[in-house]
Design an enzyme around this catalytic site. Structure first.
Site, mmCIF file in Angstrom:
data_model
loop_
_atom_site.group_PDB
_atom_site.id
_atom_site.type_symbol
_atom_site.label_atom_id
_atom_site.label_comp_id
_atom_site.label_asym_id
_atom_site.label_seq_id
_atom_site.Cartn_x
_atom_site.Cartn_y
_atom_site.Cartn_z
ATOM 1 N N PHE A 108 -30.995 0.275 -30.493
ATOM 2 C CA PHE A 108 -32.083 -0.156 -30.943
ATOM 3 C C PHE A 108 -33.141 0.669 -30.091
ATOM 4 O O PHE A 108 -33.269 0.753 -28.954
ATOM 5 C CB PHE A 108 -32.563 -1.445 -30.820
ATOM 6 C CG PHE A 108 -33.902 -1.729 -31.657
ATOM 7 C CD1 PHE A 108 -34.095 -1.528 -33.102
ATOM 8 C CD2 PHE A 108 -34.935 -2.047 -30.734
ATOM 9 C CE1 PHE A 108 -35.400 -1.793 -33.506
ATOM 10 C CE2 PHE A 108 -36.205 -2.401 -31.408
ATOM 11 C CZ PHE A 108 -36.264 -2.195 -32.679
ATOM 12 N N GLY A 109 -33.896 1.848 -30.831
ATOM 13 C CA GLY A 109 -34.903 2.624 -30.196
ATOM 14 C C GLY A 109 -36.156 1.998 -30.856
ATOM 15 O O GLY A 109 -36.561 2.038 -32.130
ATOM 16 N N TYR A 110 -37.340 1.994 -29.873
ATOM 17 C CA TYR A 110 -38.618 1.369 -30.383
ATOM 18 C C TYR A 110 -39.689 2.424 -29.880
ATOM 19 O O TYR A 110 -40.820 2.233 -30.042
ATOM 20 C CB TYR A 110 -38.899 0.171 -29.550
ATOM 21 C CG TYR A 110 -38.628 -0.112 -28.379
ATOM 22 C CD1 TYR A 110 -39.577 0.163 -27.446
ATOM 23 C CD2 TYR A 110 -37.433 -0.362 -27.835
ATOM 24 C CE1 TYR A 110 -39.486 -0.159 -26.001
ATOM 25 C CE2 TYR A 110 -37.129 -0.398 -26.382
ATOM 26 C CZ TYR A 110 -38.156 -0.465 -25.359
ATOM 27 O OH TYR A 110 -38.048 -0.433 -24.235
ATOM 28 N N SER A 160 -39.775 6.740 -27.795
ATOM 29 C CA SER A 160 -39.160 8.017 -28.534
ATOM 30 C C SER A 160 -37.852 7.975 -29.119
ATOM 31 O O SER A 160 -37.722 8.890 -29.948
ATOM 32 C CB SER A 160 -39.377 8.865 -27.102
ATOM 33 O OG SER A 160 -38.289 8.492 -26.285
ATOM 34 N N GLU A 217 -32.979 7.008 -20.271
ATOM 35 C CA GLU A 217 -33.582 5.847 -20.073
ATOM 36 C C GLU A 217 -33.553 5.289 -18.620
ATOM 37 O O GLU A 217 -33.652 4.186 -18.350
ATOM 38 C CB GLU A 217 -33.169 4.611 -20.900
ATOM 39 C CG GLU A 217 -32.940 5.132 -22.453
ATOM 40 C CD GLU A 217 -34.558 5.628 -23.080
ATOM 41 O OE1 GLU A 217 -35.639 4.776 -22.539
ATOM 42 O OE2 GLU A 217 -34.606 6.561 -23.668
#
Length: 191
Positions: free
Chosen positions: A24-26, A28, A99
């Protein structure tokens, strides 16, 4: 906790036994998928809100002058929209490096925005106990910080503006992000 979390993520959460993993990316990760994926779809998670409270020493700032990027903070009743990517476990070698600045991987439940189902996936969260955490500030102060920050991945302003545009494309109204965007645009006009 150190802001380089690569080894910690790999030790805490080995993924090699899995065939694929949803990510899950929120931030960039919504607009910059610089990794191979099997499929992607809009998703949301519950109980979290996006906040520009994490320092960026390695992408949108430097160790001497960190930028500000988003992390998630727990919030009852909140919903955070982003993009989910189905990836192979090998992809996390790249993602853990990308990250690494204080973010730890966690499993959480992803809900598809089309309303048809859910899946367990991985999300990176930088909590208040990491060395790069900057914490809350007013939207105007965050915008001023972002306006002057730059790192190897580009300007911090570009990060904010691309995130705001990506959220609009998902039809997501994120008051925090959009308030900082408006404050930034006002500051840039006044220069």
């Amino acid at each position: 906790m150190s802001h380089n979390t690569i080894a910690l993520n790999q030790q805490r959460q080995p993924l090699q036994h899995l065939e694929s993993v949803w990510l899950f990316g929120y931030g960039s990760l919504i607009y910059k998928a610089d990794f191979p994926y099997l499929q992607c779809k809009p998703a949301c998670i519950y109980g979290w809100q996006r906040r520009f409270w994490q320092g960026s020493h390695d992408h949108r700032g430097t160790p001497e002058a960190p930028g500000r990027v988003v992390t998630l903070v727990a919030a009852d009743g909140a919903r955070c929209v982003g993009m989910a990517y189905q990836v192979t476990p090998e992809t996390f070698e790249h993602l853990d490096h990308r990250e690494k600045n204080g973010y730890l991987r966690f499993f959480t439940e992803l809900h598809w925005l089309d309303g048809f189902g859910q899946e367990v996936g991985v999300v990176y969260v930088a909590s208040a106990d990491n060395a790069a955490y900057l914490g809350p500030a007013s939207e105007a102060d965050i915008a001023a910080h972002i306006a002057k920050s730059q790192g190897p991945s580009g300007t911090n302003s570009d990060y904010l503006l691309q995130l705001a545009q990506a959220l609009r494309m998902l039809s997501e109204q994120d008051e925090h992000v959009f308030a900082i965007e408006q404050a930034l645009l006002l500051q840039l006009e006044q220069r």
